[in-house]
Design a protein around this motif. Structure first.
Motif, PDB file in Angstrom:
ATOM      1  N   GLY A  89      45.501  24.965 -14.515  1.00 45.37           N
ATOM      2  CA  GLY A  89      46.022  26.192 -13.928  1.00 45.37           C
ATOM      3  C   GLY A  89      45.584  26.414 -12.498  1.00 45.37           C
ATOM      4  N   ILE A  90      45.106  25.331 -11.843  1.00 47.24           N
ATOM      5  CA  ILE A  90      44.602  25.448 -10.471  1.00 47.24           C
ATOM      6  C   ILE A  90      45.705  25.945  -9.544  1.00 47.24           C
ATOM      7  N   GLY A  91      45.394  26.940  -8.778  1.00 48.60           N
ATOM      8  CA  GLY A  91      46.346  27.511  -7.836  1.00 48.60           C
ATOM      9  C   GLY A  91      47.129  28.660  -8.434  1.00 48.60           C
ATOM     10  N   VAL A  92      47.609  28.471  -9.669  1.00 48.13           N
ATOM     11  CA  VAL A  92      48.392  29.516 -10.326  1.00 48.13           C
ATOM     12  C   VAL A  92      47.493  30.703 -10.672  1.00 48.13           C
ATOM     13  N   ARG A  93      46.374  30.410 -11.330  1.00 44.22           N
ATOM     14  CA  ARG A  93      45.454  31.484 -11.727  1.00 44.22           C
ATOM     15  C   ARG A  93      44.932  32.239 -10.511  1.00 44.22           C
ATOM     16  N   GLU A  94      44.552  31.505  -9.477  1.00 44.81           N
ATOM     17  CA  GLU A  94      44.031  32.146  -8.276  1.00 44.81           C
ATOM     18  C   GLU A  94      45.091  33.005  -7.591  1.00 44.81           C
ATOM     19  N   GLY A  95      46.347  32.526  -7.618  1.00 48.02           N
ATOM     20  CA  GLY A  95      47.430  33.288  -7.009  1.00 48.02           C
ATOM     21  C   GLY A  95      47.662  34.616  -7.706  1.00 48.02           C
ATOM     22  N   VAL A  96      47.628  34.603  -9.056  1.00 48.97           N
ATOM     23  CA  VAL A  96      47.818  35.839  -9.825  1.00 48.97           C
ATOM     24  C   VAL A  96      46.680  36.821  -9.553  1.00 48.97           C
ATOM     25  N   LEU A  97      45.446  36.309  -9.511  1.00 47.45           N
ATOM     26  CA  LEU A  97      44.301  37.175  -9.227  1.00 47.45           C
ATOM     27  C   LEU A  97      44.452  37.842  -7.863  1.00 47.45           C
ATOM     28  N   LEU A  98      44.918  37.071  -6.887  1.00 56.13           N
ATOM     29  CA  LEU A  98      45.069  37.610  -5.533  1.00 56.13           C
ATOM     30  C   LEU A  98      46.132  38.701  -5.484  1.00 56.13           C
ATOM     31  N   VAL A  99      47.257  38.453  -6.146  1.00 54.73           N
ATOM     32  CA  VAL A  99      48.355  39.416  -6.121  1.00 54.73           C
ATOM     33  C   VAL A  99      47.952  40.751  -6.754  1.00 54.73           C
ATOM     34  N   VAL A 100      47.279  40.685  -7.907  1.00 57.02           N
ATOM     35  CA  VAL A 100      46.965  41.913  -8.655  1.00 57.02           C
ATOM     36  C   VAL A 100      45.699  42.599  -8.148  1.00 57.02           C
ATOM     37  N   LEU A 101      44.602  41.838  -8.050  1.00 57.66           N
ATOM     38  CA  LEU A 101      43.315  42.453  -7.722  1.00 57.66           C
ATOM     39  C   LEU A 101      43.250  42.957  -6.284  1.00 57.66           C
ATOM     40  N   SER A 102      44.048  42.361  -5.385  1.00 54.06           N
ATOM     41  CA  SER A 102      44.012  42.799  -3.988  1.00 54.06           C
ATOM     42  C   SER A 102      44.603  44.192  -3.799  1.00 54.06           C
ATOM     43  N   THR A 103      45.175  44.776  -4.881  1.00 52.35           N
ATOM     44  CA  THR A 103      45.691  46.139  -4.787  1.00 52.35           C
ATOM     45  C   THR A 103      44.566  47.174  -4.775  1.00 52.35           C
ATOM     46  N   ALA A 141      37.744  34.259  -6.467  1.00 54.75           N
ATOM     47  CA  ALA A 141      38.517  33.350  -7.318  1.00 54.75           C
ATOM     48  C   ALA A 141      38.024  31.919  -7.176  1.00 54.75           C
ATOM     49  N   ILE A 142      37.671  31.537  -5.956  1.00 52.27           N
ATOM     50  CA  ILE A 142      37.148  30.182  -5.721  1.00 52.27           C
ATOM     51  C   ILE A 142      35.779  30.006  -6.372  1.00 52.27           C
ATOM     52  N   ILE A 143      34.917  31.013  -6.226  1.00 56.78           N
ATOM     53  CA  ILE A 143      33.561  30.933  -6.786  1.00 56.78           C
ATOM     54  C   ILE A 143      33.607  30.850  -8.307  1.00 56.78           C
ATOM     55  N   ILE A 144      34.441  31.692  -8.956  1.00 58.54           N
ATOM     56  CA  ILE A 144      34.473  31.685 -10.421  1.00 58.54           C
ATOM     57  C   ILE A 144      35.071  30.376 -10.939  1.00 58.54           C
ATOM     58  N   ARG A 145      36.001  29.782 -10.183  1.00 55.84           N
ATOM     59  CA  ARG A 145      36.530  28.465 -10.560  1.00 55.84           C
ATOM     60  C   ARG A 145      35.416  27.427 -10.516  1.00 55.84           C
ATOM     61  N   LEU A 146      34.591  27.465  -9.465  1.00 58.91           N
ATOM     62  CA  LEU A 146      33.469  26.524  -9.345  1.00 58.91           C
ATOM     63  C   LEU A 146      32.456  26.741 -10.454  1.00 58.91           C
TER      64      LEU A 146
END
Length: 308
Positions: free
Chosen positions: A245-259, A270-275
């Motif tokens: 899900g690399i890229g997809v999961r981070e994209g969804v987090l950015l769209v929603v949480l950035s509100t 998102a990058i840190i939690i992936r690592l």
């Protein structure tokens, strides 16, 4: 050849989309003064590790219920190594590693057990998303709430033994495989869903602590963060063309949480939690391989058995 081109086309879309999101906020990233409280980052490892151990225990219970099992250390070695296979598109490596580990066990049993694990985790994720969107209904569109409701109902219906047995019979008949599979009672299956609920809340706690290390995110937003993380995971699972899900999961987090959280914090979080998740999987896989080599030599290794 056509399928490979299609998969690469979808991957390109993901890369372009994520790249656009990041570039759109590149000025904010360059101007944002990050002050990371590393205590919260290190603390995020604890719920993450505990979540993985819960998933391991649930797989151990599912495999035992399906009639094949092994000592927990051998199961841990197999499970964590198979988890590394999810970074290969379509997750086929997960099954291949399990086929190799459970040598001598009918492949249909491993496939059904893996399917139950998958469906139970998806049902739990849908429930978490549903609770999250209901608690913050003013922040999310109605279609998200209805999607969570339908997803929860679908996966719980799918796990109902008579329905699951009927689907398995049809599927195995198509592939000309023996369909004689004993499905665990529904109450036992629901206990797996309950376990994945707890695991999902812990995974979300890991992300919440990472975000809190850079931004004073209020605890009242915890459920929304967890729900978004689970929704991103569901979409990432559906995107078979994106390994892990690399890229997809981070994209969804950015769209929603950035509100309600600054975009730079969400991107870095998102990058840190992936690592953190990747490091945890690698370390746990190495640990169980090490323990397996110590406790089970080739001479006294306990064979994985199947109650046919």
């Amino acid at each position: 050849m056509v399928r490979k081109a299609y998969v690469w086309f979808l991957r390109s879309i993901v890369i372009v989309a994520v790249g656009w999101f990041v570039s759109h906020h590149i000025d904010e990233l360059s101007q944002h003064e990050f002050t990371i409280n590393w205590f919260y980052v290190w603390m995020s490892f604890f719920p993450t590790v505990l979540a993985y151990l819960i998933m391991l225990y649930l797989w151990y219970r599912i495999s035992m219920a399906m009639g094949f099992g092994a000592p927990i250390i051998q199961v841990g070695r197999s499970w964590f190594l198979s988890m590394l296979g999810k970074y290969v598109p379509s997750n086929m490596m997960v099954l291949l590693v399990r086929f190799e580990t459970y040598n001598g066990i009918p492949k249909r049993k491993i496939m059904v057990a893996s399917g139950m694990e998958y469906a139970a985790s998806l049902a739990a994720a849908s429930i978490i998303v549903l609770v999250a969107v209901c608690s913050e209904s003013h922040l999310v569109p109605a279609y998200v709430r209805w999607s969570a409701i339908m997803g929860t109902g679908f996966f719980l219906f799918l796990l109902y033994p008579p329905v699951l047995e009927m689907l398995l019979k049809v599927g195995f008949r198509v592939f000309r495989m023996d369909s004689a599979i004993k499905i665990p009672p529904y109450r036992q299956t629901l206990s797996y869903v309950g376990g994945y609920l707890f695991e999902g809340l812990l995974q979300g706690m890991g992300l919440f602590l990472v975000l809190r290390s850079m931004d004073p995110v209020q605890w009242s937003s915890y459920l929304l963060v967890v729900g978004t993380y689970q929704a991103a995971g569901l979409i990432g699972m559906a995107a078979f063309f994106a390994p892990g899900g690399i890229g997809v999961r981070e994209g969804v987090l950015l769209v929603v949480l950035s509100t309600f959280i600054s975009a730079p914090v969400v991107i870095v979080g998102a990058i840190i939690i992936r690592l953190i998740n990747t490091v945890t999987e690698l370390l746990m896989a190495g640990l169980f391989v090490f323990l397996d080599n110590i406790y089970y030599s080739d001479k006294n290794k306990v064979n994985i058995t199947s109650k046919l």
